[in-house]
Enzyme design. Structure first.
Site, mmCIF file in Angstrom:
data_model
loop_
_atom_site.group_PDB
_atom_site.id
_atom_site.type_symbol
_atom_site.label_atom_id
_atom_site.label_comp_id
_atom_site.label_asym_id
_atom_site.label_seq_id
_atom_site.Cartn_x
_atom_site.Cartn_y
_atom_site.Cartn_z
ATOM 1 N N GLU A 211 0.827 -1.222 0.000
ATOM 2 C CA GLU A 211 0.000 0.000 0.000
ATOM 3 C C GLU A 211 0.853 1.260 0.000
ATOM 4 O OE1 GLU A 211 -2.724 0.437 3.315
ATOM 5 O OE2 GLU A 211 -3.628 2.240 2.467
ATOM 6 N N LYS B 71 -2.383 -1.903 -3.266
ATOM 7 C CA LYS B 71 -3.452 -1.069 -2.692
ATOM 8 C C LYS B 71 -3.072 0.400 -2.855
ATOM 9 C CE LYS B 71 -5.972 -0.203 1.630
ATOM 10 N NZ LYS B 71 -6.591 -0.787 2.810
ATOM 11 N N SER C 1 -9.790 4.140 0.173
ATOM 12 C CA SER C 1 -10.738 5.234 -0.082
ATOM 13 C C SER C 1 -10.126 6.596 0.257
ATOM 14 C CB SER C 1 -12.062 5.016 0.652
ATOM 15 O OG SER C 1 -11.908 4.919 2.035
ATOM 16 N N ARG D 167 -12.669 3.640 5.896
ATOM 17 C CA ARG D 167 -13.740 4.611 6.159
ATOM 18 C C ARG D 167 -14.930 4.455 5.224
ATOM 19 N NH1 ARG D 167 -9.489 9.411 6.101
ATOM 20 N NH2 ARG D 167 -8.398 7.775 4.956
HETATM 21 C C1 5MM Z 1 -8.168 1.320 8.457
HETATM 22 O O1 5MM Z 1 -7.262 2.375 8.451
HETATM 23 C C2 5MM Z 1 -5.862 2.112 8.280
HETATM 24 C C3 5MM Z 1 -5.229 3.144 9.171
HETATM 25 O O2 5MM Z 1 -4.377 2.577 9.998
HETATM 26 P P1 5MM Z 1 -3.550 3.521 11.057
HETATM 27 O O3 5MM Z 1 -4.403 3.635 12.241
HETATM 28 O O4 5MM Z 1 -2.312 2.714 11.292
HETATM 29 O O5 5MM Z 1 -3.287 4.827 10.384
HETATM 30 C C4 5MM Z 1 -5.399 2.433 6.837
HETATM 31 O O6 5MM Z 1 -4.116 1.963 6.551
HETATM 32 C C5 5MM Z 1 -6.350 1.855 5.853
HETATM 33 O O7 5MM Z 1 -6.205 0.463 5.797
HETATM 34 C C6 5MM Z 1 -6.180 2.416 4.453
HETATM 35 O O8 5MM Z 1 -5.716 3.738 4.443
HETATM 36 C C7 5MM Z 1 -7.522 2.362 3.787
HETATM 37 O O9 5MM Z 1 -8.461 3.025 4.598
HETATM 38 P P2 5MM Z 1 -9.341 4.179 3.964
HETATM 39 O O10 5MM Z 1 -10.135 4.712 5.114
HETATM 40 O O11 5MM Z 1 -8.371 5.156 3.376
HETATM 41 O O12 5MM Z 1 -10.169 3.459 2.930
#
Ligand code: 5MM
Length: 336
Positions: free
Chosen positions: A175, A217, A259, A290
């Protein structure tokens, strides 16, 4: 077909996507406090267990990314959390990075940590039932950013992580997230994201990572959140496809977008256009945090013991995202 490729395809095929429920305790506390719920281990488990035991898991969710606290918790039925997820047909996954820290000599940028002791931690996660993992590198866009330094060292870390994960029999989610914060144009986002992704693959190849056994990702190509020149979903999809076609090697089986702060509907609509216009061989699906959980969390916070309404909201969201992952979503279906 290798075992890793089979796992990757099981997670992302037939319109299924990934539920990113791997918020660290710090992030989860922010999310819960925003809806006036105390962030205790019990409440964090309660919300997540409601999602993991919902009906939508079976039809729409191919994988769930967990956080260390959750993978070690037991569900109310006495099953372990990975067992609960596997029973629904989804693959349990785990975030293995330990977070993004200031990058020395470029302190406005981040480097993701977590390589020390990773091989041993991976063994433990495998024994707990995880079959895929996640590591997130974070990049900001600015006049001088992302710097060559940030691109090189995050790509290096992502490649070392991926090699270790494959060695332990799991699929790495790679990612590289280029944040949407700022007033940059979509063209700038396209250029910087392409550079970031290309650098990642250069390192993955150097580290002999089996590209058929990873899932990428990335972010979609958007104008910055402060930009006045927003582009349409159609344009987002075309720019995103242009970027990925040009920077992702063909062996990669699939791409699961984050997202990144888009609303639930934006993230769904944009993914739908990406799939309608998909002129690549890659499966294009979602790995949303989110954009899958926001509405469910809001409703749940009103009565944390009432799982039914929360599950209905989550099922609908997951169904809409799965339709989008097949290019079959519409606003009419959304509002039905
Ligand atoms: C679920 O959120 C993850 C955040 O982790 P941290 O608490 O370590 O920052 C994040 O990595 C998430 O898996 C991805 O950014 C995708 O989430 P979104 O909300 O951007 O779809």
């Amino acid at each position: 077909m290798t075992e890793l490729n089979k796992i990757a395809l099981k997670i992302i095929s037939n319109g299924k996507g990934i539920l990113a429920a791997d918020e660290s305790n710090g992030t989860m506390t922010k999310r819960l406090e925003a809806v006036n719920v105390n962030s205790t281990p019990e409440n964090r488990l309660l919300f997540r267990e409601i999602l993991f035991s919902s009906k939508g898991m079976k039809d729409y969710i191919g994988g769930v990314i967990l956080y260390d606290e959750t993978i070690n918790q037991t569900s109310s039925s006495g099953k372990s959390i990975p067992e609960l997820i596997s029973n629904s047909g989804a693959v349990p996954g785990i975030k293995v990075d330990t977070g993004a820290k200031n990058l020395a000599n470029s302190p406005e940028e981040k480097i993701t940590e977590g390589l020390d002791g990773l091989r041993d931690r991976l063994k433990i996660y495998y024994d707990l039932g995880a079959r895929f993992t996640k590591w997130r590198g974070v990049y900001s866009i600015g006049e001088k950013y992302p710097s060559k330094l940030a691109m090189n060292c995050n790509a290096h870390a992502l490649a070392r992580y991926s090699a270790l994960v494959q060695e332990s029999g799991m699929v790495p989610i790679v990612e590289p997230e280029v944040l949407m914060d700022g007033n940059h144009s979509s063209e700038v986002c396209l250029k910087k994201t392409s550079e970031v992704i290309k650098k990642c693959f250069e390192e993955l190849i150097l580290h002999k990572v089996d590209l058929s056994g990873i899932i990428l990702k990335p972010n979609m190509i958007l104008a910055g959140n402060l930009s006045k020149n927003k582009i349409s979903s159609e344009e987002i999809s075309l720019k995103t496809l242009e970027c990925l076609k040009d920077s992702v090697p063909n062996e990669v089986p699939g791409i699961a977008f984050l997202s990144g702060g888009q609303s639930e509907i934006e993230a769904t609509e944009n993914l739908n256009f990406i799939n309608k216009n998909n002129n690549t061989n890659f499966i294009m699906t979602y790995s949303y945090g989110r954009a899958l959980q926001q509405s469910a969390l809001k409703v749940w916070s009103k009565d944390i013991k009432d799982s039914e309404v929360t599950q209905n909201i989550f099922n609908h969201r997951a169904e809409m995202c799965t339709l989008a992952a097949q290019g079959k979503w519409s606003i009419e279906l959304e509002n039905k």
